[in-house]
Each structure stands twice: as structure tokens, then as C-alpha cells.
Design an enzyme around this catalytic site. Structure first.
Site, short mmCIF file in Angstrom:
data_model
loop_
_atom_site.label_atom_id
_atom_site.label_comp_id
_atom_site.label_asym_id
_atom_site.label_seq_id
_atom_site.Cartn_x
_atom_site.Cartn_y
_atom_site.Cartn_z
N ARG A 1 2.35 -1.38 7.07
CA ARG A 1 2.51 0.00 6.59
C ARG A 1 2.49 1.02 7.74
O ARG A 1 2.00 2.13 7.58
CB ARG A 1 1.41 0.37 5.58
CG ARG A 1 1.51 -0.34 4.26
CD ARG A 1 2.44 0.44 3.32
NE ARG A 1 2.63 -0.26 2.07
CZ ARG A 1 2.08 0.10 0.91
NH1 ARG A 1 1.29 1.14 0.86
NH2 ARG A 1 2.32 -0.58 -0.16
N TYR B 1 3.55 -7.30 -10.90
CA TYR B 1 4.05 -5.96 -11.27
C TYR B 1 5.03 -6.05 -12.43
O TYR B 1 5.04 -5.19 -13.32
CB TYR B 1 4.71 -5.28 -10.06
CG TYR B 1 3.69 -4.92 -8.99
CD1 TYR B 1 2.94 -3.74 -9.08
CD2 TYR B 1 3.43 -5.78 -7.93
CE1 TYR B 1 1.99 -3.43 -8.13
CE2 TYR B 1 2.47 -5.48 -6.98
CZ TYR B 1 1.75 -4.30 -7.08
OH TYR B 1 0.80 -4.00 -6.15
N ASP C 1 10.39 -1.73 0.00
CA ASP C 1 9.26 -2.09 -0.84
C ASP C 1 9.48 -3.48 -1.42
O ASP C 1 10.62 -3.93 -1.52
CB ASP C 1 9.07 -1.08 -1.97
CG ASP C 1 7.65 -1.14 -2.52
OD1 ASP C 1 6.76 -0.51 -1.94
OD2 ASP C 1 7.43 -1.86 -3.51
O1 CP3 Z 1 4.82 -1.83 6.49
C1 CP3 Z 1 5.70 -0.94 6.47
O2 CP3 Z 1 5.65 0.08 7.18
C2 CP3 Z 1 6.95 -1.19 5.63
C3 CP3 Z 1 6.93 -0.59 4.34
C4 CP3 Z 1 6.30 -1.21 3.11
C5 CP3 Z 1 6.04 -0.42 1.96
N1 CP3 Z 1 5.64 -1.25 0.96
C6 CP3 Z 1 6.25 1.03 1.87
C7 CP3 Z 1 5.54 1.79 0.83
C8 CP3 Z 1 5.93 -2.51 2.81
C9 CP3 Z 1 5.94 -3.75 3.70
C10 CP3 Z 1 5.53 -2.52 1.44
C11 CP3 Z 1 5.14 -3.75 0.71
C12 CP3 Z 1 4.44 -3.60 -0.57
N2 CP3 Z 1 4.74 -2.76 -1.60
C13 CP3 Z 1 3.38 -4.42 -0.99
C14 CP3 Z 1 2.81 -5.57 -0.21
C15 CP3 Z 1 2.00 -5.13 0.95
C16 CP3 Z 1 0.71 -4.49 0.60
O3 CP3 Z 1 0.49 -3.35 1.08
O4 CP3 Z 1 -0.10 -5.11 -0.08
C17 CP3 Z 1 2.99 -4.03 -2.28
C18 CP3 Z 1 1.87 -4.60 -3.13
C19 CP3 Z 1 3.88 -2.98 -2.66
C20 CP3 Z 1 3.94 -2.29 -3.97
C21 CP3 Z 1 3.64 -0.86 -3.82
N3 CP3 Z 1 4.44 0.05 -3.17
C22 CP3 Z 1 2.49 -0.17 -4.30
C23 CP3 Z 1 1.35 -0.82 -5.04
C24 CP3 Z 1 2.64 1.16 -3.93
C25 CP3 Z 1 1.74 2.29 -4.31
C26 CP3 Z 1 0.50 2.31 -3.49
C27 CP3 Z 1 0.60 3.40 -2.47
O5 CP3 Z 1 0.22 3.15 -1.31
O6 CP3 Z 1 0.99 4.51 -2.87
C28 CP3 Z 1 3.84 1.28 -3.20
C29 CP3 Z 1 4.39 2.50 -2.59
C30 CP3 Z 1 4.72 2.47 -1.14
N4 CP3 Z 1 5.35 1.44 -0.48
C31 CP3 Z 1 4.48 3.53 -0.23
C32 CP3 Z 1 5.00 3.11 1.01
C33 CP3 Z 1 5.06 3.88 2.29
C34 CP3 Z 1 3.88 4.87 -0.57
C35 CP3 Z 1 4.89 5.68 -1.29
C36 CP3 Z 1 4.76 7.15 -1.01
O7 CP3 Z 1 5.39 7.62 -0.05
O8 CP3 Z 1 4.05 7.81 -1.78
#
Ligand code: CP3
Length: 355
Positions: free
Chosen positions: A28, A155, A78
Site C-alpha cells: 500500500r 468479498y 485492487d
Molecule cells: O500496495 C499498493 O500500493 C497497491 C495498491 C493496492 C490497493 N489495494 C489500493 C487500495 C493493493 C495491493 C490492494 C489490495 C487489496 N485490496 C487487498 C489485499 C491487501 C491488503 O491490504 O490486505 C484487499 C483486502 C483489498 C480490498 C480493499 N480495497 C479494501 C478492504 C479496501 C478498503 C479499506 C481501505 O483501506 O479503505 C480497499 C480500498 C483501497 N485499495 C484503497 C487503496 C489505496 C483505499 C481507497 C481510498 O482511496 O479510499
């Protein structure tokens, strides 16, 4: 796409080849803790609009690379792009996490699912990969990724995030064959998706199994690890004359590191609940290890943060095969200055001569 890779430390470390210092990237690394990310997301309108626009996804991927001397870029996307492409009605509500309008609960729901063609419904991801490779100009390697079938499945079945995972666990006990059908379909979709990312220029790939750790050992083997093994076996192993290493990360998977290492992956991600010295004793020289600083250590004052990072570096010991990372993603409330301290600490940690 053919520009020479100027920094290949990540690829070498993932293949357990000797490196002059430990490479570092952060799960992230592009995200809400960065003001420039928040600005681009505002321009896009929302998170999904950002993911589906290759130019903006590329811009956001490069933000942490431009700010810090990291050793890898990770595709901004994502794990829920696959259910999105399956037309399940994915939405991200601000501050609430993902919501899936049409969850998968019955045998008929599974019958209705189609494996997406990555060059069609997921074209925007493939275009983003190609564009990022071009814009990186060989500075660092690009990591592609997907979720594990089990984690993406949680999910799809729950209809969003969950604390108890009641719906998918119910399916696991009531209709295990149906759940296996769903997992097999997701494994197939994931192989096509990751191989399309590799064909477009991803130089390493990672499978995120964020929720494997909520299973008991037998269930983990049957419903999560088995399908990750299928994916690893189906991945393109070489592109543009180089091996494309893969990383398998199960959060909460510390007790199963030996089994994970045995599926034929190149590297295993480790969360902070397992000491790297212990992890290494368990897996031996079979795989590289990636991890495993507690992301909360980024809240510590710089001196404590440095000490914690050094503890991770020294716990791995000497020899090749360590990629420094966090044990899970950076949280949105982290001060970007602390990330700079962490990256600098790891980069200044020289591997002892002869090690
Ligand atoms: O690592 C990186 O920089 C690449 C980007 C990346 C994102 N999601 C961007 C994101 C990666 C590798 C993911 C994978 C992801 N997405 C996972 C597995 C990794 C982990 O962290 O466990 C999971 C479970 C998801 C599903 C997901 N996406 C959730 C549960 C959420 C909401 C939680 C949150 O942090 O808000 C997201 C949203 C998400 N994916 C954001 C980002 C930057 C936040 C969105 C925003 O800008 O508000």
C-alpha cells in the site's frame, strides 16, 4: 517496455541471488497517507474511477517512487477488479470499504459467473501496466498482483468486508462443493489475469491472501492454499528473457509457512507475528522471505522506528533472500516523513562482506 532495468535488486532477492543490500518496497505504498494521492483521487472523483483510468493509476503508482528511493513499484489497482469485471456491482463508499451489490450465495449465482477476459473487461488494468512500465523507464521493477481466490471470494460471498465471515463459512460447511466451484473459477480467472499483467510488462507478481488466516489448518489447505498452488503452477515463469518471480502472502499464515513454501512459489510474505529468524529456520533455502515490520511501527518516534527496522533486518540474518516490507499495508494515518526514515534506514543497512 524494453528499457534496461537499472535497479533489479528486488528480482534478484526474490530469486535468492546475492545482492549488495536488502531491497525495500511497502504494501500500500501508494495510498491515502500521501497528500498527492488524495489530490489525484479527488481529481478522479473516487477510488474506482482512479483504478479504471490507466493514466491516473499510472500517476498514483509513481507517486511513492518519486518521493522515496524505493526498490519496486506496485501496480495501483485492487484485488476486487475481478468481481467488478464479473459485474457484481462493486462500489467503494468513502470510509466504509468495498460493497458488492449482488453477492454470490447460491449454486445458481455461481452458475451465472463468467471468467473475465483480461484483455476485455480488465483492459484498463493491462493498459495501466503497459503505461507504468513505459513511464518507469527501467528505474525499478513493476510488481503486478491479484487477490487469492479465498480472499476475493470472501468479498463476493459476504457482499463486502466482514468481521465474522459468517456467509462464506456457512457455505464452506453447508455446501463445500459449491464453494470449491467458486474457488476453481476464481483460480482460473486469476491465472489469466496475472499472466496478462506479465505479458503487458509486470516483472514480478504477488498473490494477496489477506483472509487465509481466519481458517483452521485443514480448511486453509483445502480452500485457500490449494488454489494458490494452482495459480502458481499456471503462471508464466519467464518474460523478456527474465524469470518473473512470484510472492505468496497469507496474513496470519505464520503456522503454515512450510506448506506455503512447498507450493512452488519463489517468495513467501510474512506478517509481523512471526519472527523472520523462525520463518527462515522453517522454510530453509526453499524460498525468499518478504516482510515483516509491524505497520504500526510507523507511529513510533524515528529512533524507535529505526531500532524496529534494524531488528527485522538482523532477525533475517545473513545471506540472500530477504525483501524488506511491512507485515501488512501502510495505514492512512501514517506521517509520510516516517516512511522516509524507514526507507533510509533499510537502504543504509549494508550486508556484511562475505555474508
Ligand atoms: O500496495 C499498493 O500500493 C497497491 C495498491 C493496492 C490497493 N489495494 C489500493 C487500495 C493493493 C495491493 C490492494 C489490495 C487489496 N485490496 C487487498 C489485499 C491487501 C491488503 O491490504 O490486505 C484487499 C483486502 C483489498 C480490498 C480493499 N480495497 C479494501 C478492504 C479496501 C478498503 C479499506 C481501505 O483501506 O479503505 C480497499 C480500498 C483501497 N485499495 C484503497 C487503496 C489505496 C483505499 C481507497 C481510498 O482511496 O479510499
Amino acid at each position: 517496455m524494453t528499457s534496461v532495468l537499472k535497479n533489479d535488486l528486488l528480482l534478484r532477492a526474490l530469486l535468492r541471488e546475492p545482492v549488495p543490500r536488502r531491497p525495500i518496497w511497502l504494501m500500500r505504498q501508494a495510498g491515502r497517507y500521501l497528500p498527492e494521492y488524495r489530490a489525484t483521487r479527488t481529481r478522479a472523483g473516487n477510488f474506482l474511477a482512479l483504478c479504471t483510468n490507466p493514466e491516473l493509476a499510472c500517476e498514483v503508482t509513481l507517486q511513492p517512487i518519486n518521493r522515496y528511493p524505493l526498490d519496486a513499484a506496485i501496480l495501483f489497482s485492487d484485488i476486487l477488479t475481478i468481481p467488478h469485471a464479473m459485474n457484481l456491482g462493486l462500489e467503494f463508499e468513502a470510509g466504509e470499504g468495498p460493497k458488492i451489490a449482488r453477492p454470490v450465495r447460491t449454486s445458481a449465482d455461481i452458475d451465472n459467473l463468467r471468467v473475465p477476459d483480461p484483455t476485455q473487461e480488465l483492459r484498463y488494468v493491462i493498459d495501466a501496466v503497459a503505461l507504468i512500465r513505459r513511464e518507469l523507464q527501467g528505474r525499478v521493477p513493476l510488481i503486478g498482483f491479484a487477490g487469492s481466490p479465498w480472499t476475493v471470494g470472501t468479498y463476493m460471498v459476504e457482499g463486502g468486508g466482514s468481521k465474522t465471515f459468517g456467509a462464506i463459512k456457512r457455505m464452506m460447511y453447508e455446501a463445500p462443493r459449491e464453494l470449491h466451484r467458486l474457488m476453481a473459477l476464481l483460480a482460473k480467472a486469476t491465472i489469466l489475469y496475472l499472466n496478462a499483467q506479465i505479458a503487458a510488462g509486470a516483472q514480478a507478481v504477488m498473490i494477496f491472501d489477506t483472509w487465509g488466516g481466519i481458517l483452521n489448518p485443514a480448511q486453509y489447505r483445502e480452500f485457500s492454499l490449494h488454489y494458490m498452488a494452482e495459480i502458481v503452477a499456471g503462471l508464466t515463469r519467464e518474460a523478456q528473457g527474465r524469470r518473473v518471480p512470484n510472492i505468496v502472502f497469507t496474513k496470519g499464515g505464520g503456522a503454515w509457512l512450510v506448506e506455503i513454501a512447498a507450493i512452488g512459489c519463489d517468495a513467501v510474505g510474512v506478517d509481523w507475528t512471526t519472527d523472520l529468524a523462525t520463518a527462515r529456520k522453517l522454510v530453509g533455502s526453499q524460498v525468499a522471505l518478504q516482510g515483516n515490520l509491524d505497520p504500526s511501527a510507523l507511529f513510533a518516534p524515528p529512533e524507535t522506528l529505526r531500532a524496529e527496522a534494524l531488528r527485522v533486518l538482523t532477525s533475517f540474518g545473513s545471506g540472500p533472500g530477504h525483501v524488506f516490507n511491512l507485515g501488512h499495508g501502510i495505514t492512512p494515518d501514517v506521517d509520510p516523513e516516517r516512511v522516509a526514515v524507514l526507507v533510509e534506514t533499510v537502504k543504509n543497512f549494508a550486508i556484511a562482506p562475505g555474508a
